[in-house]
Design an enzyme around this catalytic site. Structure first.
Site, mmCIF file in Angstrom:
data_model
loop_
_atom_site.group_PDB
_atom_site.id
_atom_site.type_symbol
_atom_site.label_atom_id
_atom_site.label_comp_id
_atom_site.label_asym_id
_atom_site.label_seq_id
_atom_site.Cartn_x
_atom_site.Cartn_y
_atom_site.Cartn_z
ATOM 1 N N GLN A 182 0.830 -1.209 0.000
ATOM 2 C CA GLN A 182 0.000 0.000 0.000
ATOM 3 C C GLN A 182 0.859 1.252 0.000
ATOM 4 O OE1 GLN A 182 -3.493 0.039 -0.395
ATOM 5 N NE2 GLN A 182 -2.741 -1.993 -0.947
ATOM 6 N N HIS A 221 1.846 2.936 -3.349
ATOM 7 C CA HIS A 221 0.861 3.634 -4.181
ATOM 8 C C HIS A 221 1.169 5.122 -4.297
ATOM 9 C CE1 HIS A 221 -2.233 0.886 -5.468
ATOM 10 N NE2 HIS A 221 -2.326 0.351 -4.278
ATOM 11 N N GLU A 278 -9.415 1.213 4.792
ATOM 12 C CA GLU A 278 -9.823 0.738 3.471
ATOM 13 C C GLU A 278 -9.619 -0.778 3.373
ATOM 14 O OE1 GLU A 278 -8.686 1.645 -1.218
ATOM 15 O OE2 GLU A 278 -7.280 2.143 0.374
ATOM 16 N N HIS A 279 -8.432 -1.239 3.747
ATOM 17 C CA HIS A 279 -8.104 -2.671 3.757
ATOM 18 C C HIS A 279 -7.684 -3.072 5.162
ATOM 19 C CE1 HIS A 279 -6.796 -1.036 -0.259
ATOM 20 N NE2 HIS A 279 -7.598 -2.009 -0.673
ATOM 21 N N ASP A 326 -6.807 -6.699 -4.776
ATOM 22 C CA ASP A 326 -6.676 -5.643 -5.772
ATOM 23 C C ASP A 326 -6.929 -6.160 -7.174
ATOM 24 O OD1 ASP A 326 -6.196 -3.485 -4.166
ATOM 25 O OD2 ASP A 326 -4.019 -3.509 -4.390
ATOM 26 N N HIS A 344 -53.740 16.119 1.013
ATOM 27 C CA HIS A 344 -53.427 14.747 1.418
ATOM 28 C C HIS A 344 -54.653 14.121 2.104
ATOM 29 C CE1 HIS A 344 -49.269 15.754 0.592
ATOM 30 N NE2 HIS A 344 -48.857 14.550 0.970
#
Length: 432
Positions: A259, A262, A327-328, A361, A420
């Protein structure tokens, strides 16, 4: 070196909360620039898209067709190697099967009072998929965004991918063809988001925009939301690993760096009950950084945003993970199933030694478009449901109507909505 924390230290809770709150991306206000581009595209359509594409990507596109003679998916795909083609095919089929299994059923039931209630699921008519282009080589992003839309039954899937100087990754081109794209435009940036939202030239507007992009793309998606739907506003990637020391420190280090490579803004956090294991992983990371081709980026990420956290119990580790809402999340422990029930907030969870996040991924079939920056507290990753809508359905017999009418009239009166009230009372013969 990444920062170290221990839950035993006085003030840990505040210190760790401050760490999580630190900004992880360069913040500069681009909202006005994006707003001007979007307004220009909305007013001038294809001509504006042509001008911005020439300015930012140095590519001429026809203002009516938004196509360029320099770009053909079929021609680009011919340069994709056989090995990558097979990998794309393999991933495509697994992603397709995983998302097909998510399909919900229509349902209806009778409540015993003469009412029939239920819901139906219908696909969106059209979706725009934004794919990073140029030298960026992310065929997995194509598959993760396009295949669920296709499985859901979306009739029109539009792909945009910028092609600066006429370049487009052969793997991206092949993945798009494999996913069944029929409508592709070599445009990107905020102008592409504007074209998808408002239409431009021959491109008709879509109902929803999905897919990753740079800060200008993210801001453009934010601004067009409401006119169209969007998937999410993605932040820097992140992983949290809970490890008990039963899995190789080298393996854990590799997972954390997967990670970190990235982006310098990515975040990798290791939580463990074993201080010796934390030290072993830290040493392994330093060794791997020396030979990692993306080492410079990964090192910046690890030093700026990485963390090693010592906890006293597995329950404490899970509570911290829920606070992070990563996220993970990897449960790199001997018996991961014993911890899974304590995990409430994570985009995707990977269980045990043989499920590194990198598999997710690409090829497990699960979607890799996931909530970041703590958004897993309130949102889920991309899936089939993002391309479907649920419609409620109801019918009433005369007896069912009579069962509901009194309460409906009372509520309409309390809200001072006489039309109504009349809509119900008139069916009871009470026209006044």
């Amino acid at each position: 070196m990444a920062r170290r924390f221990s839950t035993r230290n006085v003030g840990f809770a505040d210190t760790f909360a401050d760490f999580l709150a630190e900004p992880r991306s360069t913040s500069h206000d681009i909202s006005e620039v994006v707003r001007d581009i979007l307004n220009d595209v909305r007013m001038r359509g294809g001509e504006a898209v042509r001008e911005y594409t020439q300015k930012f990507d140095r590519l001429d596109v026809d203002p009516q067709t938004l196509a360029s003679p320099k770009i053909s998916l079929e021609d680009r795909a011919k340069d994709c190697s056989e090995e990558v083609r097979k990998a794309v095919d393999f991933a495509h089929d697994r992603i397709e099967a995983y998302h097909a299994a998510q399909r919900p059923a229509d349902h209806q039931f009778e409540d015993g009072h003469g009412l029939t209630l239920g819901w139906r699921w219908t696909a969106l008519d059209s979706v725009g998929v934004y794919v990073p282009g140029g030298r960026a080589n992310y065929p997995s992003s194509v598959l993760m965004n396009m295949v669920p839309a296709k499985v859901a039954g979306v009739e029109r899937i539009v792909m945009v991918a910028p092609s600066p100087d006429g370049e487009l990754s052969p793997a991206v081109a092949y993945a798009a063809i494999r996913a069944g794209v029929k409508e592709y435009y070599p445009i990107g940036g905020a102008q592409a988001v504007g074209a998808l939202a408002y239409g431009a030239g021959d491109m008709k507007p879509v109902d929803k925009i999905v897919g990753p992009g740079n800060a200008f793309v993210a801001e453009a998606k934010r601004q067009v939301f409401g006119k169209v739907g969007i998937d999410t506003i993605a932040g820097p990637s992140e992983v949290c690993v809970i490890s008990d020391g039963t899995i190789s420190a080298e393996w854990i280090a590799a997972d954390l760096l997967s990670q970190a490579e990235h982006d310098p803004s990515s975040q990798s956090i290791l939580i463990s009950l074993d201080e010796a294991h934390l030290n072993e992983v830290a040493d392994a990371i330093e060794r791997q950084l020396e030979t990692l081709a993306t080492g410079e980026t990964a090192r910046q990420s690890w030093q700026s945003h990485g963390a090693l956290v010592l906890v006293e119990t597995a329950e404490e580790a899970c509570a911290l993970s829920n606070q992070i809402a990563p996220e993970h999340l990897e449960l790199a422990v001997e018996k991961p199933d014993t911890l899974l029930g304590q995990i409430r907030h994570a985009g995707a969870v990977f269980l045990g030694a043989w499920a590194p996040e990198a598999l997710g991924d690409y090829v497990t079939g699960s979607n890799h478009v996931l909530p970041t920056s703590g958004a897993a507290r309130f949102s889920s990753g991309l899936g089939l449901f993002d391309f479907l809508k649920r419609m409620s359905v109801q019918s009433a017999s005369p007896a069912g109507f009579n069962h509901l009418a009194g309460a409906a009239i009372a509520l309409a009166q309390s809200e001072h909505l006489p039309a109504h009230e009349r809509s119900v009372s008139i069916r009871l013969g009470k026209e006044e």
